[in-house]
Write a protein that holds these residues in place. Structure first.
Motif, mmCIF file in Angstrom:
data_model
loop_
_atom_site.group_PDB
_atom_site.id
_atom_site.type_symbol
_atom_site.label_atom_id
_atom_site.label_comp_id
_atom_site.label_asym_id
_atom_site.label_seq_id
_atom_site.Cartn_x
_atom_site.Cartn_y
_atom_site.Cartn_z
ATOM 1 N N VAL A 168 -3.799 0.622 -9.439
ATOM 2 C CA VAL A 168 -3.210 -0.694 -9.125
ATOM 3 C C VAL A 168 -1.965 -0.985 -9.956
ATOM 4 C CG1 VAL A 168 -3.689 -3.182 -9.029
ATOM 5 C CG2 VAL A 168 -5.546 -1.543 -8.663
ATOM 6 N N PHE A 169 -0.973 -1.605 -9.315
ATOM 7 C CA PHE A 169 0.207 -2.164 -9.982
ATOM 8 C C PHE A 169 0.155 -3.687 -9.896
ATOM 9 C CE2 PHE A 169 1.858 1.946 -8.472
ATOM 10 C CZ PHE A 169 2.506 2.423 -9.601
ATOM 11 N N SER A 170 0.568 -4.353 -10.976
ATOM 12 C CA SER A 170 0.692 -5.818 -10.967
ATOM 13 C C SER A 170 1.639 -6.223 -12.088
ATOM 14 C CB SER A 170 -0.674 -6.479 -11.159
ATOM 15 O OG SER A 170 -1.193 -6.129 -12.433
ATOM 16 N N ARG A 171 1.962 -7.506 -12.131
ATOM 17 C CA ARG A 171 2.846 -7.972 -13.196
ATOM 18 C C ARG A 171 2.076 -8.333 -14.466
ATOM 19 N NH1 ARG A 171 7.879 -8.911 -12.999
ATOM 20 N NH2 ARG A 171 7.740 -10.647 -14.455
ATOM 21 N N ASN A 172 0.772 -8.572 -14.341
ATOM 22 C CA ASN A 172 -0.012 -8.874 -15.546
ATOM 23 C C ASN A 172 -1.377 -8.207 -15.489
ATOM 24 O OD1 ASN A 172 -1.970 -10.662 -14.258
ATOM 25 N ND2 ASN A 172 -0.345 -12.196 -14.163
ATOM 26 N N GLU A 185 8.582 -8.587 -4.762
ATOM 27 C CA GLU A 185 8.341 -8.534 -3.318
ATOM 28 C C GLU A 185 6.869 -8.758 -2.978
ATOM 29 O OE1 GLU A 185 11.933 -5.557 -1.909
ATOM 30 O OE2 GLU A 185 9.968 -4.699 -2.274
ATOM 31 N N VAL A 186 5.974 -8.304 -3.833
ATOM 32 C CA VAL A 186 4.534 -8.518 -3.661
ATOM 33 C C VAL A 186 3.909 -8.817 -5.022
ATOM 34 C CG1 VAL A 186 4.157 -7.143 -1.567
ATOM 35 C CG2 VAL A 186 4.147 -6.009 -3.787
ATOM 36 N N VAL A 187 2.722 -9.409 -4.999
ATOM 37 C CA VAL A 187 2.047 -9.750 -6.251
ATOM 38 C C VAL A 187 1.330 -8.541 -6.834
ATOM 39 C CG1 VAL A 187 -0.145 -10.521 -5.214
ATOM 40 C CG2 VAL A 187 0.646 -11.545 -7.364
ATOM 41 N N ALA A 188 0.942 -7.587 -5.966
ATOM 42 C CA ALA A 188 0.256 -6.373 -6.421
ATOM 43 C C ALA A 188 0.421 -5.289 -5.368
ATOM 44 C CB ALA A 188 -1.229 -6.644 -6.668
ATOM 45 N N ALA A 189 0.211 -4.052 -5.777
ATOM 46 C CA ALA A 189 0.315 -2.927 -4.851
ATOM 47 C C ALA A 189 -0.601 -1.808 -5.313
ATOM 48 C CB ALA A 189 1.756 -2.424 -4.758
ATOM 49 N N LEU A 190 -1.049 -0.993 -4.352
ATOM 50 C CA LEU A 190 -1.843 0.189 -4.673
ATOM 51 C C LEU A 190 -0.944 1.411 -4.777
ATOM 52 C CD1 LEU A 190 -5.060 -0.061 -2.434
ATOM 53 C CD2 LEU A 190 -4.599 -1.074 -4.691
ATOM 54 N N ILE A 217 0.856 -1.198 0.000
ATOM 55 C CA ILE A 217 0.000 0.000 0.000
ATOM 56 C C ILE A 217 0.891 1.247 0.000
ATOM 57 C CG2 ILE A 217 -1.828 1.251 1.210
ATOM 58 C CD1 ILE A 217 -2.755 -1.507 0.311
ATOM 59 N N LYS A 218 0.666 2.124 -0.956
ATOM 60 C CA LYS A 218 1.414 3.378 -1.016
ATOM 61 C C LYS A 218 1.203 4.161 0.278
ATOM 62 C CE LYS A 218 2.074 7.423 -4.061
ATOM 63 N NZ LYS A 218 1.631 8.095 -5.302
ATOM 64 N N ASP A 219 2.251 4.783 0.768
ATOM 65 C CA ASP A 219 2.192 5.377 2.107
ATOM 66 C C ASP A 219 1.495 6.745 2.155
ATOM 67 O OD1 ASP A 219 2.652 5.006 4.836
ATOM 68 O OD2 ASP A 219 4.428 6.282 4.808
ATOM 69 N N ASN A 220 0.634 7.023 1.183
ATOM 70 C CA ASN A 220 -0.269 8.170 1.319
ATOM 71 C C ASN A 220 -1.728 7.704 1.401
ATOM 72 O OD1 ASN A 220 -0.570 7.365 -1.340
ATOM 73 N ND2 ASN A 220 -0.615 9.445 -2.178
ATOM 74 N N LEU A 221 -1.908 6.389 1.627
ATOM 75 C CA LEU A 221 -3.231 5.816 1.838
ATOM 76 C C LEU A 221 -3.321 5.405 3.305
ATOM 77 C CD1 LEU A 221 -3.400 3.622 -1.398
ATOM 78 C CD2 LEU A 221 -4.588 5.792 -0.988
ATOM 79 N N LEU A 222 -4.309 5.930 4.023
ATOM 80 C CA LEU A 222 -4.392 5.725 5.464
ATOM 81 C C LEU A 222 -4.605 4.262 5.827
ATOM 82 C CD1 LEU A 222 -6.531 8.751 6.721
ATOM 83 C CD2 LEU A 222 -4.097 8.642 6.201
#
Length: 488
Positions: free
Chosen positions: A213-217, A164-169, A76-81
């Motif tokens: 959203v970020f992901s590899r696919n 490091e992770v499968v997905a991130a915001l 989670i991006k660190d500007n999301l509470l």
């Protein structure tokens, strides 16, 4: 757990079959982050304890076969509470700020039994294109550790790209998801403005900010976006529209689709290597049965100037709440009320944030409002009309995500104007509030190139369908980073 070789579907199958538990997945993910992040510096903090508690609760019941996100650790991006977990927006101003509630997008992920594994680095208050303005650390690009990961969501992008992770915001105000996705060779989407709630996202420019959203696919991306989308009564800009099944739209068929290439997006300033990969991508679309024509978006050339007036003006207003009184950093040197304001803001904000506050305050000031902010609003309307005219005849607009590949760390951080121009191809979609996605489209000089796909408002389905068809016809999304300049 190296996510370079896994996706939501493969991990879900292991969880359902009992080959893996959510607790084991969290343990292995934390171990992977501890190892890889020594080089990449994608995370500001990892909430191992909270993640393990969430995983233990999930493991009490069999994994829901229909829920691909159950037990999945997400960055989670660190500007999301995040409730009870320090959220800083990568600023000294919020270095010890611990929220008492979750952002709606985090709440929605938790409702799907996804696990918040940690908070990723960003440019301070999301202001930057390289993740170098963070008050705490500089994130590196896993393809070449001497280069930037892009920004402002560089931490989330690098975390996904490095396995490091499968997905991130992340959040995207002027390209802050798509540009780092391009630089890191992964998929990143900025949905339509209003598709996803902004409640609990630390505001930069309220009319432009959007969580994505970020992901590899593409398939993983579609799954996560569907989970966080939808109307939210707490966000007055949230659209009360049904959320489609994005994953179901991924049929690989784009025969008869009408695609436009904006000539302004392929003009001077786009590196030859980047341009060559985008031209090859256009040929791929043609081979898949799409019709591709050149069009003009004439007012896009003014997008950067328009953006920095509007975004900085909104930032000036939004950041006025950080005054050293209610919460956030307060200068220990302040002796008077005026010094509390002046010293706290002077010491708490970094140079880039101060620059944008000053620019925005000037644009909104008496005597200059009509000359700058009002004119920028009028230009924004013209940019919107350009897209409306094109979308009357076409389904999508495509082009490069960024004019260059990732640049060297330290190369542009002292030259704000050059840095601002890096978002020239991504800003128009934010101005018009349209959905836009970057997908891997090849390499130039060994670094990833991103293809940007822009769709009609609330038509993420078509964007995903085209991105998926392109992905299935190529193998760029399967390439893994080299960690050049460090140890793999």
């Amino acid at each position: 757990m190296n996510y370079l070789y896994e996706d939501l579907e493969s991990l879900h199958a292991k969880l359902v079959a009992g080959e893996l538990t959510a607790s084991q997945l969290v343990t292995e993910t934390v171990a992977q982050i501890e190892t890889t992040d020594q080089q990449v510096d994608a995370f500001l903090r990892v909430d191992a304890e909270g993640a393990q508690a969430a995983a233990a609760k999930i493991d009490e019941q069999p994994i829901d076969v229909a829920n691909l996100l159950a037990g999945m650790p997400i960055g989670i991006k660190d500007n999301l509470l995040t409730d009870g977990v320090i959220t800083t927006a990568a600023s000294k101003m919020l270095a010890n700020f611990k929220p008492v509630f979750d952002a709606t997008v985090v709440e929605k992920l938790k409702a799907k039994e996804a696990i918040m594994i940690g908070k990723t680095n960003l440019d301070e208050f999301a202001m930057g294109s390289s993740t170098e303005t963070s008050a705490f650390k500089k994130t590196k690009n896993p393809w070449d550790l001497t280069k930037v990961p892009g920004g402002s969501s560089g931490g989330s992008a690098a975390a996904v790209a490095s396995g490091e992770v499968v997905a991130a915001l992340g959040t995207d105000t002027g390209g802050s998801i798509r540009q780092p996705a391009a630089f890191n060779g992964i998929v990143g989407i900025k949905p339509t403005y209003g598709r996803v709630s902004r409640w609990g996202a630390i505001a930069f420019a309220s009319s432009l900010d959007q969580v994505g959203v970020f992901s590899r696919n593409v398939a993983d991306n579609a799954t996560v976006l569907e989970a966080i989308s939808g109307h939210d009564e707490k966000d007055s800009t949230s659209a009360n529209l049904p959320v489609p099944n994005y994953r179901a739209a991924l049929n690989g068929d784009i025969k008869g689709m009408k695609i436009a290439v904006a000539k302004e997006y392929m003009a001077e300033g786009v590196e030859p290597g980047v341009k060559a990969q985008i031209e090859a991508a256009i040929e791929t679309f043609k081979s898949l049965g799409a019709t591709v024509d050149e069009v003009s978006l004439p007012h896009s050339q003014y997008a950067v100037q328009t953006y920095y007036i509007i975004a900085s003006s909104e930032a000036s207003s939004n950041l006025s709440r950080y005054d050293g009184i209610r919460y956030g950093y307060r200068s220990p040197e302040a002796k008077t009320l005026e010094e509390v304001y002046v010293k706290s803001r002077s010491e708490g904000f970094g140079d880039e944030v101060k620059r944008r506050i000053m620019l925005g305050t000037f644009a909104l000031s008496s005597g200059f409002y009509d000359a700058y902010f009002k004119k920028a609003g009028q230009m924004r309307t013209l940019i919107i009309r350009d897209f409306e005219q094109v979308f009357a005849d076409y389904d999508l607009v495509v082009g490069p995500t960024a004019p260059t590949t990732a640049f060297e760390l330290g190369d542009k951080v002292t030259d704000p104007v050059t840095m601002y121009m890096n978002d020239i191809l991504t800003i128009p979609a934010n101005m018009a509030g349209l959905p836009a996605m970057s997908v891997p489209a090849g390499f130039a000089d060994g670094m990833p190139v991103g293809l940007q796909i822009i769709g009609k408002a609330f038509d993420e389905e078509t964007v995903y369908r085209a991105g998926y068809a392109f992905e299935q016809a190529t193998d760029f999304h399967q390439q893994v980073p080299s960690f050049k300049g460090g140890q793999a």
